[in-house]
Design an enzyme around this catalytic site. Sequence first.
Site, PDB file in Angstrom:
ATOM      1  N   HIS A  65       0.765  -1.247   0.000  1.00 57.28           N
ATOM      2  CA  HIS A  65       0.000   0.000   0.000  1.00 57.28           C
ATOM      3  C   HIS A  65       0.796   1.296   0.000  1.00 57.28           C
ATOM      4  CE1 HIS A  65      -3.542  -2.422   0.513  1.00 57.28           C
ATOM      5  NE2 HIS A  65      -3.058  -2.953   1.631  1.00 57.28           N
ATOM      6  N   HIS A 173      -2.895  -2.652   8.187  1.00 58.40           N
ATOM      7  CA  HIS A 173      -4.042  -2.961   7.330  1.00 58.40           C
ATOM      8  C   HIS A 173      -4.681  -1.671   6.844  1.00 58.40           C
ATOM      9  CE1 HIS A 173      -7.790  -4.760   5.943  1.00 58.40           C
ATOM     10  NE2 HIS A 173      -8.445  -3.942   6.719  1.00 58.40           N
TER      11      HIS A 173
END
Length: 178
Positions: A65, A173
């Site tokens: 990410h 996350h």
Amino acid sequence: MRLQEENEMQPQPSILTAPLLERVAARAGSCRLLLFLLLGLWVAEVPVRAKPSNVTQAQWFKIQHVQPRPQRCNMAMGKVNKYTRHCKPFNTFLHQSFSSVAATCQTRSIACKKGQRNCHQSKEPVSLSTCELTSKKYPGCKYKEKRQVASYIVACDPPEKGDSRKFKLVPVHLDKIL
């Protein structure tokens, strides 16, 4: 009395067919056991695909990410997919440094989508790219790219062995794009 009459009316296996019936029943049981074991192996592989064993949760978050300098999705996702050896269907890249995302972990905690209380929202919108799978022929996975500016929510945990101790909490996350 009626139950006894019904049992007497059902054909009883002969001496010759009784061993055959026992073998069929044993084989059916072993087939069920084999199916159960195979299902267990398949289910056991799903978490392995989620994160490679040789990286921490924060390192895996960074691979998936964090992308300070934007790259095209096909190239960027190739780097992600090589770890799992399959085409990830959807992914978001935050165009920030890992330190900037980790700084988000220092904001007040909020509830995550699944109810945990270890999520944190970015203070301001950031540039990001979403990559949506269009052709899933690993290793040549193809993606459609969408650029936008939006806020995000990340789940954060204490660093694991192998993570930098620079931060009390690190992102593990990407929970939501707002």
